[in-house]
Design an enzyme around this catalytic site. Structure first.
Site, PDB file in Angstrom:
ATOM      1  N   ASP A 135       0.876  -1.157   0.000  1.00  0.00           N
ATOM      2  CA  ASP A 135       0.000   0.000   0.000  1.00  0.00           C
ATOM      3  C   ASP A 135       0.919   1.215   0.000  1.00  0.00           C
ATOM      4  O   ASP A 135       1.773   1.356   0.884  1.00  0.00           O
ATOM      5  CB  ASP A 135      -0.868  -0.025   1.268  1.00  0.00           C
ATOM      6  CG  ASP A 135      -2.174   0.721   1.092  1.00  0.00           C
ATOM      7  OD1 ASP A 135      -2.163   1.786   0.452  1.00  0.00           O
ATOM      8  OD2 ASP A 135      -3.200   0.237   1.608  1.00  0.00           O
TER       9      ASP A 135
ATOM     10  N   ASP B  14      -2.741   4.833  -2.699  1.00  0.00           N
ATOM     11  CA  ASP B  14      -3.740   5.540  -1.901  1.00  0.00           C
ATOM     12  C   ASP B  14      -4.125   6.877  -2.552  1.00  0.00           C
ATOM     13  O   ASP B  14      -3.247   7.630  -2.991  1.00  0.00           O
ATOM     14  CB  ASP B  14      -3.139   5.799  -0.509  1.00  0.00           C
ATOM     15  CG  ASP B  14      -4.161   6.228   0.515  1.00  0.00           C
ATOM     16  OD1 ASP B  14      -5.049   5.411   0.833  1.00  0.00           O
ATOM     17  OD2 ASP B  14      -4.068   7.380   1.003  1.00  0.00           O
TER      18      ASP B  14
ATOM     19  N   GLU C 100      -6.281   3.935  -5.976  1.00  0.00           N
ATOM     20  CA  GLU C 100      -7.534   4.270  -5.301  1.00  0.00           C
ATOM     21  C   GLU C 100      -7.913   5.653  -5.815  1.00  0.00           C
ATOM     22  O   GLU C 100      -7.201   6.628  -5.569  1.00  0.00           O
ATOM     23  CB  GLU C 100      -7.367   4.305  -3.778  1.00  0.00           C
ATOM     24  CG  GLU C 100      -8.708   4.478  -3.085  1.00  0.00           C
ATOM     25  CD  GLU C 100      -8.622   5.136  -1.721  1.00  0.00           C
ATOM     26  OE1 GLU C 100      -9.544   4.972  -0.923  1.00  0.00           O
ATOM     27  OE2 GLU C 100      -7.637   5.842  -1.452  1.00  0.00           O
TER      28      GLU C 100
ATOM     29  N   HIS D 135     -10.951  -1.860   3.900  1.00  0.00           N
ATOM     30  CA  HIS D 135     -10.807  -1.417   5.288  1.00  0.00           C
ATOM     31  C   HIS D 135     -11.523  -0.096   5.588  1.00  0.00           C
ATOM     32  O   HIS D 135     -11.495   0.367   6.726  1.00  0.00           O
ATOM     33  CB  HIS D 135      -9.317  -1.272   5.611  1.00  0.00           C
ATOM     34  CG  HIS D 135      -8.686  -0.185   4.780  1.00  0.00           C
ATOM     35  ND1 HIS D 135      -8.533  -0.301   3.408  1.00  0.00           N
ATOM     36  CD2 HIS D 135      -8.224   1.044   5.107  1.00  0.00           C
ATOM     37  CE1 HIS D 135      -7.991   0.813   2.944  1.00  0.00           C
ATOM     38  NE2 HIS D 135      -7.790   1.645   3.947  1.00  0.00           N
ATOM     39  N   ASP D 136     -12.106   0.537   4.563  1.00  0.00           N
ATOM     40  CA  ASP D 136     -12.841   1.789   4.775  1.00  0.00           C
ATOM     41  C   ASP D 136     -14.352   1.598   4.716  1.00  0.00           C
ATOM     42  O   ASP D 136     -15.106   2.542   4.960  1.00  0.00           O
ATOM     43  CB  ASP D 136     -12.483   2.811   3.679  1.00  0.00           C
ATOM     44  CG  ASP D 136     -11.046   3.314   3.753  1.00  0.00           C
ATOM     45  OD1 ASP D 136     -10.460   3.296   4.854  1.00  0.00           O
ATOM     46  OD2 ASP D 136     -10.522   3.729   2.703  1.00  0.00           O
TER      47      ASP D 136
HETATM   48  O1  ISL Z   1     -13.164   6.279   3.931  1.00  0.00           O
HETATM   49  C1  ISL Z   1     -13.615   7.164   3.265  1.00  0.00           C
HETATM   50  C2  ISL Z   1     -14.864   7.771   3.539  1.00  0.00           C
HETATM   51  O2  ISL Z   1     -15.319   7.264   4.697  1.00  0.00           O
HETATM   52  C3  ISL Z   1     -12.965   7.662   2.080  1.00  0.00           C
HETATM   53  O3  ISL Z   1     -13.331   8.972   1.780  1.00  0.00           O
HETATM   54  C4  ISL Z   1     -11.478   7.590   2.259  1.00  0.00           C
HETATM   55  O4  ISL Z   1     -11.044   8.565   3.138  1.00  0.00           O
HETATM   56  C5  ISL Z   1     -10.862   7.769   0.929  1.00  0.00           C
HETATM   57  O5  ISL Z   1     -11.320   6.720   0.146  1.00  0.00           O
HETATM   58  C6  ISL Z   1      -9.352   7.712   1.018  1.00  0.00           C
HETATM   59  O6  ISL Z   1      -8.959   6.530   1.655  1.00  0.00           O
HETATM   60  C7  ISL Z   1      -7.619   6.234   1.754  1.00  0.00           C
HETATM   61  O7  ISL Z   1      -6.841   7.320   2.212  1.00  0.00           O
HETATM   62  C8  ISL Z   1      -7.084   7.755   3.544  1.00  0.00           C
HETATM   63  C9  ISL Z   1      -7.127   6.618   4.547  1.00  0.00           C
HETATM   64  O8  ISL Z   1      -7.652   7.082   5.750  1.00  0.00           O
HETATM   65  C10 ISL Z   1      -7.955   5.459   4.052  1.00  0.00           C
HETATM   66  O9  ISL Z   1      -7.909   4.400   4.965  1.00  0.00           O
HETATM   67  C11 ISL Z   1      -7.430   5.078   2.710  1.00  0.00           C
HETATM   68  O10 ISL Z   1      -8.052   3.934   2.180  1.00  0.00           O
HETATM   69  C12 ISL Z   1      -5.987   8.717   3.880  1.00  0.00           C
HETATM   70  O11 ISL Z   1      -4.742   8.123   3.624  1.00  0.00           O
END
Ligand code: ISL
Ligand code: CA
Length: 553
Positions: free
Chosen positions: A98, A198, A251, A320-321
């Site tokens: 990641d 990310d 992402e 995980h989100d």
């Molecule tokens: O989880 C979200 C909304 O609840 C998304 O908006 C998320 O913040 C977005 O997809 C970005 O996610 C990624 O970057 C973030 C991190 O917190 C997330 O875990 C990651 O998947 C910041 O690095």
């Protein structure tokens, strides 16, 4: 396009804090992952995407990196990591790192030096003087609230689109680009097969103007998928990714199919694939904090749109989100097994690289927490505090947090029914779902009709199925909670998939014998039962499509 090595692979996502704890400190770790490689091999996955393992103060559980070249001591050592790559490799499993390059932790030495104005780091981040004693602009962030933080020492504000402990890097500075090239080369040289990048489509900021008013993410028109992003990706592709044949999955937040095509078209030499979000937004109005009830029809429509839009991309229902798919799109109370299997069959029948998130294969459900004290996630906590200040009705918002908190996906993996769920012998860093007593790997191992065995059979079948690996996508029926589509190869070998994603029996699109069913049956009747899904062979020569394809929208 020549065949790429990753085209037939299945990817499993590990959230390392919650996967397996080897030393009883309550936190999952690399030796824990190594101890489960045989399990993963048997499941039938080819690549592991592991959420950040790097050194981090953990404001956002590793998505705030303080050293790109070090393994977090919670997870083990670099020697453990090298052993993981080797041990996974021995089993034919590759590792995907990641890569969080939009921002670093404010603890990162780059940020510390930047803050002090040290010459080569001065412009590593996005610094701005205030505007008449106020913040540089009116942008709002991904976790709600502010995007600028003032630093006394430097007399300026820095931009953070996420938590204030996550400072956005400045990609207009060639030194930042170079630093990231070095980081990615380091990991590829260790033998990792690629990266999950990310929030990759927000790294280039065009301008820092206020932008039009919008209820969420004000300012996003200046950083979502801007032309400068494509320049950066082409550079990384040419210099770093292509020479290593890396698989890169971006992402990408708020992308439409046109942008997705630009990002993944092999001739443009940018990314291998992207994660689209639109199908994950069908149970809310734009953002997850404004929920609406799940509609299978809306879900299918968006999936169909994306299936038709790209020749190949990713397919996922969890990460995980996101809340657990069984809780969200299925029925964990009345039809846990049927709806879990129906979703598994859907996931693996769609066109694209499937991603399975840890625990999805055993039907893990949303966290059954009862109070905010049990929630760790920085996003949930920040949103909760905003809501409290705004005096929203608490009961209502507690419901929303429960349904949408990212911690729903982050509770420890349920390996067994014992205390600690076989995840830890100590006190787990986040609560364990009470249903681990019945929903766990050990239990499902012993039951040939379990979801786990279903995933194994399906993954094994997929490896040898030309229609699933190469077939096109053709929607044949969509009405209410019923959906049917075909996957066919150029040679005409085909499969028909159909699903009723609801508890209400509905007329089947086609009856007859099937290869897989979410019920313990080998045929589909006239009626699809609650959460009945099936994969059927299409008899050769049975072509109701008259040679046309709906691959284009
Ligand atoms: O989880 C979200 C909304 O609840 C998304 O908006 C998320 O913040 C977005 O997809 C970005 O996610 C990624 O970057 C973030 C991190 O917190 C997330 O875990 C990651 O998947 C910041 O690095
Ligand atoms: Ca541990």
């Amino acid at each position: 396009m020549g065949q790429v090595w990753w085209k037939d692979k299945v990817i499993y996502q590990i959230y390392p804090r919650s996967f397996c704890d080897s030393n009883g400190d309550g936190i999952g770790d690399i030796p824990g992952i190594i101890s489960k490689l045989d399990y993963l091999k048997e499941l039938g996955v080819d690549l592991l995407w592991i959420s950040p393992l790097y050194a981090s103060p953990n404001y956002d559980n590793g998505y705030d990196i303080s050293d790109y070249y070090a393994i977090h001591s919670d997870f083990g050592t670099m020697a453990d990591f090298d052993r993981l790559v080797a041990e996974a490799g021995r089993r034919g499993i590759g590792i995907i790192m990641d890569m969080v390059i939009n921002h670093t932790s404010t603890d990162h030495p780059w940020f510390q030096k930047s803050m002090r104005g040290e010459e080569s780091y001065k412009d590593f981040y996005i610094w701005q003087p205030g505007k008449g004693g106020k913040k540089p602009n009116k942008w709002t962030g991904f976790f709600g609230g502010d995007t600028w933080e003032y630093v006394e020492e430097r007399g300026e504000y820095y931009l953070h689109l996420f938590a204030k402990e996550q400072a956005d890097l400045n990609y207009r500075n060639p030194l930042v680009v170079e630093a990231m090239e070095e980081v990615m080369t380091f990991w590829l040289d260790k033998g990792v097969k690629g990266f999950r990048l990310d929030v990759i489509n927000i790294i280039h900021k065009d301008s820092l103007e206020d932008g039009a008013f919008r209820p969420v993410l004000r300012g996003s028109e200046f950083y979502l998928s801007r032309p400068g992003l494509h320049v950066l990706l082409k550079n990384f592709h040419q210099k770093i990714w292509a020479p290593h044949e890396a698989y890169t999955v971006g992402e990408t937040v708020f992308v439409d199919p046109d942008e997705a095509r630009r990002l993944t078209d092999p001739d443009r030499k940018e990314l291998s694939a992207i994660f689209a979000f639109e199908h994950m937004e069908t149970d809310c109005f734009g953002v997850k904090w404004f929920p609406r009830s799940f509609s299978p029809g809306r879900f299918f429509k968006v999936l169909a749109k994306w299936q038709a839009a790209l020749p190949w991309n990713t397919v996922y229902f969890e990460n995980h989100d996101q809340p657990r798919s069984l809780s969200r799109f299925g029925d964990p109370e009345a039809y846990p097994r049927e709806s879990g299997k129906a979703l598994a069959l859907l996931l693996l029948s769609l066109r694209g690289t499937p991603f399975i998130y840890q625990g999805q294969e055993i039907g893990m459900t949303n966290f059954d927490f009862t109070s905010m004290d049990q929630v760790e996630d920085v996003e949930s906590r920040q949103v909760w505090s905003i809501i409290r200040k705004a005096h929203f009705p608490r009961g209502l918002y507690w419901k929303v947090i429960r349904a949408k908190s990212r911690d729903n996906a982050r509770t420890p993996m349920q390996w067994s029914g014992e205390a600690g769920a076989g995840f830890t012998t100590g006190k787990p860093w986040l609560g364990i779902n009470h249903n681990h007593v019945t929903c766990n790997v050990a239990e499902e191992e012993g039951d040939p009709d379990s979801l786990l065995h279903f995933y194994r059979r399906l993954l094994a079948y997929r490896k040898g199925s030309a229609p699933l690996l190469e077939g096109d996508f053709h929607e044949v029926y969509r009405e209410g909670s019923v959906w049917a589509f075909e996957r066919r190869t150029e040679e005409g070998e085909g499969l028909l998939f159909q699903i009723n994603l609801s508890a209400k029996p509905s007329r089947a699109h086609r009856s007859g014998p099937c290869l897989f069913s979410s019920y313990e049956e080998d045929r589909v009747g006239e009626t699809l039962r609650p959460y009945e899904a099936a994969l059927m062979e299409i008899p050769v020569g049975d072509d109701d499509r008259k040679g046309e394809s709906n691959d284009k929208e």
